[in-house]
Every structure is written in structure tokens, then in C-alpha cells.
Design an enzyme around this catalytic site. Structure first.
Site, short mmCIF file in Angstrom:
data_model
loop_
_atom_site.label_atom_id
_atom_site.label_comp_id
_atom_site.label_asym_id
_atom_site.label_seq_id
_atom_site.Cartn_x
_atom_site.Cartn_y
_atom_site.Cartn_z
N GLU A 124 -16.77 42.86 -54.39
CA GLU A 124 -17.94 42.89 -53.25
C GLU A 124 -17.99 44.53 -52.70
O GLU A 124 -18.91 44.94 -52.58
CB GLU A 124 -17.34 42.21 -52.23
CG GLU A 124 -18.24 41.92 -51.04
CD GLU A 124 -19.91 41.66 -51.43
OE1 GLU A 124 -20.09 40.49 -51.44
OE2 GLU A 124 -20.79 42.40 -51.46
N VAL A 127 -20.40 47.99 -54.12
CA VAL A 127 -21.97 48.45 -53.67
C VAL A 127 -22.07 48.15 -52.31
O VAL A 127 -21.53 47.05 -51.72
CB VAL A 127 -22.73 47.51 -54.57
CG1 VAL A 127 -24.11 47.91 -54.21
CG2 VAL A 127 -22.57 47.65 -56.01
N GLY A 182 -16.99 66.37 -42.44
CA GLY A 182 -16.22 65.30 -43.17
C GLY A 182 -17.22 64.30 -43.91
O GLY A 182 -16.49 63.24 -44.57
N LYS A 200 -24.37 52.13 -58.64
CA LYS A 200 -24.72 50.81 -57.90
C LYS A 200 -25.68 50.11 -58.17
O LYS A 200 -25.64 49.00 -58.34
CB LYS A 200 -24.85 51.24 -56.21
CG LYS A 200 -23.31 52.04 -55.82
CD LYS A 200 -23.53 52.55 -54.43
CE LYS A 200 -22.14 53.18 -53.96
NZ LYS A 200 -22.32 54.13 -52.73
N GLY A 297 -16.51 54.20 -45.75
CA GLY A 297 -15.68 54.06 -44.51
C GLY A 297 -14.62 53.35 -44.80
O GLY A 297 -14.65 52.06 -45.39
N1 HSE Z 1 -20.08 58.59 -51.24
C1 HSE Z 1 -20.46 57.31 -51.22
C2 HSE Z 1 -21.63 57.52 -50.25
C3 HSE Z 1 -19.48 56.30 -50.60
O1 HSE Z 1 -21.82 58.21 -49.63
O2 HSE Z 1 -22.12 56.27 -49.87
C4 HSE Z 1 -19.42 54.97 -50.85
O3 HSE Z 1 -19.51 54.52 -52.09
#
Ligand code: HSE
Length: 401
Positions: A124, A127, A182, A200, A297
Site C-alpha cells: 500500500e 504509491v 529538507g 508509481k 513523510g
Molecule cells: N520522493 C517522493 C516524493 C517520496 O517526493 O513524493 C515518496 O515516494
């Protein structure tokens, strides 16, 4: 009590421990029994963390322990994740993973192994981070033929594009700021070039049609060429610029692409801003259904992983059927896909545009020496051929209205 092992104590792995600790009682109620972490595999030690007593450095310890029923893989990448996941499933352990590289490359094979061993391979979190989208595709949207999937699938690029739109800044400046805060990785290539979103949409499309879509077959364009001037035109048109992972079936043919697009406020994804993700799925009976939330996150992603753990506990020794055949689906060449385009061109070529393109709609954003126009819907290769005859061609963005 069900015992699990976590492979990788990075952001998501430590998030899984946090979710399991914070919500232990309700997770136990929903799973039907307590869920305890027996091992955490990592190359590193964590002397100041209570998890240290569970740290192991050798995967074989986990594989050989019959008490471990579920393996959580949060290492990322395919090496050694693929080998560890495959051996876990072959050894009769269910696997829950957040790893989109692994799922996009080996999903069909791992689903098949899980089925043959009567265990589960659940992904899950791979994606849309915390957004439920895999389980809905697998279990809720089963009455519909999926006609289209359109998703804002990368939080980093959505954050950058949102800031560019709000502040009128250029890509490089916003990227630098996002890195300092960040929000963007030191090496942002996978996000800003669209590779992350490509994996994805490949996973979602494979699940929607039950057959392997190779991410290498999907045309992928990043956001590095989007400029502050593009947003001036977008502003004039009341449009937003977003990066989409898109796949659709038209007349039995599959089209898929990752690319920035201009959309207007009638599109349900128009208001998806900052680091948020959203996926709009169109079914032939249901119409549009949209899933929205935090696409990345620590806690949001870990929440999705733990939901898979609960599902795996509820389905011990029962394979939850996932249809993902390894026979490859052909993705039609990008040149055959039909799109509308927004084009910026040197102003002295306006007359030629009127001669060559059918019904061009001009937009003047007050930028010296150039003009913008919208084309009618046309095949990509026809557009490329036509625009190659213009010396003053500056840029183009696909248009979703
Ligand atoms: N680097 C990805 C983003 C993290 O910025 O959405 C989640 O796959």
C-alpha cells in the site's frame, strides 16, 4: 502475539515502530491479536534507541526464525531488498513493503510467489505514501473497467511547482530552497526528472489492468524545463501547472506518460498543492473517484505499511488475491498519443503559426518578443513534426483542458 521483523531502520522503518507503539491497543483490536517487533535489520547500531535490543545485522536470523510471520521491508532500492523479500515469501512469511522500485520491477513475480506459498505480498505504501490507493484498486474498484488514472504522484515536484506558481520564482531557485528545508533530496533527479512518478504510475496501471506494465516503456518528462515565464501564461489562462502520472485505455490500446500539464479549476486535481498527492481514477460505471493525502513523510507512509501488517495478520494462511500477471502490456508509442499543447514561440512567427496550426488560440503574457498559443488536440508525433519547422520555438507544455 504476531511477531514481525523490520528490514531497514530509516525514516519509514522507524516510523513503523512509532505507529505500532503509539497505536498498539487499537492495532491489536483491529488485527485480532497483538503485533510485536521481534527484529530490526540494519547495518547500523542505535545505542540510544530502545530498538537496539532488537537490532540484527544478519538477514538469515530473521529467515530462520519460525516465530516471525511477517517481514516489513522499508530499505528501499532493489538490492538487497529483492533477494530478502523473495526469500521471505518463499520461506512462508508475508511481506509488507513501502518500496516502489521493488514493486515496479518485481511486483508480478512477488505477487505470484506469495500466492503459491499462501502468504501475502502487500505494498500500500509504495504509491501515494499514506493515501489508500492500492487496496481500493485491488478490492473496492473491482466492479469497474478502469478507463483512466491521473495522479499527482510526487510530493517534491508538486511542492516546487506550487511555490513557483505562488512566488513567480524559477525552478533552480525553488529547488535550492526546497533542498535547504529538507523537502527535496540532495540528489533530486528521481523526483524532478519524473522517474519516481513513473514507477508509481507503472504500479497503478499494472494493478488496474492486472498485467505487467514496464516502467521503462512509459514516456517520462520532468519539470526542470518549466520556467517562471510558463507560469505567467498559466496565470493569464487561470491554469495551474502540475506533473501527472497518467494512463488510459482508448479502443483497447494503453497510453501512459509522466509529464507536466496545464489544468484548469474544473479538474479535481487543480487544488492539490504543496507536498500533497492525489490520484483520480475513472471507472466506466463509477465515473471519477479521487484519493487525496500525504504522499510521503515518516508517519503517513508508516501508517500505510502498518495497515498492510494488520491486513496480513487478518489473513494468516490466506492469500488476498492480487491480479498481476507477468505477461507484459504493450504501451502505445508516445508519438501516437493525442494531446493539446501550450506553445511559446518567437513573436515574429505568429503568422506562420496561423498558417500551419488549426485554430491556434493566442495568449499574450506581456513577455517581450514572444507569444503563446494553444493547439487543438493532435498526435504527439504530428506536433513534433509541425513544430520542428519553427526556428523561434521556445517551449511546450501539454494541456489537460
Ligand atoms: N520522493 C517522493 C516524493 C517520496 O517526493 O513524493 C515518496 O515516494
Amino acid at each position: 502475539m504476531i511477531k514481525i521483523a523490520i528490514l531497514g531502520y530509516g525514516t519509514v522503518g522507524s516510523g513503523v515502530v512509532e505507529v505500532l507503539n503509539t497505536n498498539a491497543a487499537l492495532i491489536a483490536r483491529r488485527a485480532g491479536q497483538e503485533v510485536g517487533v521481534k527484529y530490526v535489520l540494519d547495518l547500523r547500531d542505535f545505542p540510544d534507541d530502545p530498538v537496539q535490543s532488537k537490532i540484527v545485522h544478519d538477514f538469515q536470523v530473521i529467515l530462520d526464525d519460525p516465530e516471525v510471520d511477517i517481514v516489513v521491508e522499508t530499505m528501499g532500492g532493489t538490492k538487497p531488498a529483492y533477494e530478502y523479500v523473495k526469500r521471505s515469501l518463499q520461506g512462508g512469511k508475508s511481506v509488507c513493503t513501502s518500496n516502489k522500485e521493488l514493486v515496479a520491477a518485481y511486483g508480478a513475480e512477488l505477487v505470484h510467489i506469495a500466492k503459491s506459498r499462501n502468504v501475502n505480498f502487500l505494498f500500500e505504501a509504495s504509491v501515494g505514501g499514506g493515501i489508500p490507493i492500492i487496496r481500493p484498486l485491488n478490492q473496492s474498484l473491482t466492479a469497474d473497467r478502469i478507463e483512466q488514472i491521473n495522479g499527482i504522484l510526487n510530493g517534491t515536484t508538486n511542492y516546487i511547482l506550487t511555490k513557483m506558481a505562488r512566488e513567480g520564482s524559477d525552478f533552480e531557485d525553488v529547488l535550492k530552497e526546497a533542498q535547504e528545508l529538507g523537502y527535496a533530496e540532495k540528489d533530486p533527479t528521481a523526483d524532478v526528472e519524473g522517474f519516481d512518478a513513473c514507477r508509481k504510475i507503472a504500479i497503478l496501471t499494472s494493478l488496474a489492468y492486472g498485467q505487467q506494465v514496464d516502467y521503462e516503456d512509459i514516456y517520462t518528462e520532468g519539470i526542470t524545463k518549466i520556467t517562471a515565464n510558463d507560469f505567467k501564461y498559466a496565470g493569464k489562462m487561470g491554469a495551474a501547472i502540475k506533473t501527472f502520472g497518467t494512463s488510459k485505455k482508448i479502443g483497447g490500446r494503453l497510453y501512459a506518460m509522466v509529464a507536466p500539464q496545464m489544468i484548469k479549476s474544473d479538474n479535481p486535481l487543480f487544488a492539490v498543492n504543496d507536498v500533497f498527492n492525489a490520484v483520480c481514477v475513472t471507472g466506466n460505471m463509477l465515473g471519477d473517484v479521487m484519493f487525496y493525502g500525504k504522499g510521503a513523510g515518516k508517519k503517513a507512509t508508516a501508517s500505510a505499511v502498518v495497515s498492510d501488517v494488520v491486513d496480513a495478520v487478518k489473513h494468516m494462511n490466506v492469500n488476498v488475491m492480487t491480479i498481476w500477471e507477468d505477461e507484459k502490456q504493450v504501451v502505445s508509442p508516445i508519438g501516437e498519443m493525442k494531446n493539446r499543447f501550450f506553445v511559446r514561440i518567437r513573436k515574429d512567427e505568429k503568422e506562420k503559426v496561423e498558417e500551419v496550426f488549426e485554430n491556434p488560440e493566442f495568449i499574450d503574457a506581456g513577455i517581450d518578443g514572444e507569444i503563446g498559443f494553444l493547439t487543438e488536440e493532435m498526435a504527439e508525433d504530428n506536433f513534433e513534426k509541425t513544430i520542428s519547422g519553427f526556428d523561434g520555438f521556445l517551449s511546450r507544455i501539454r494541456v489537460g483542458f
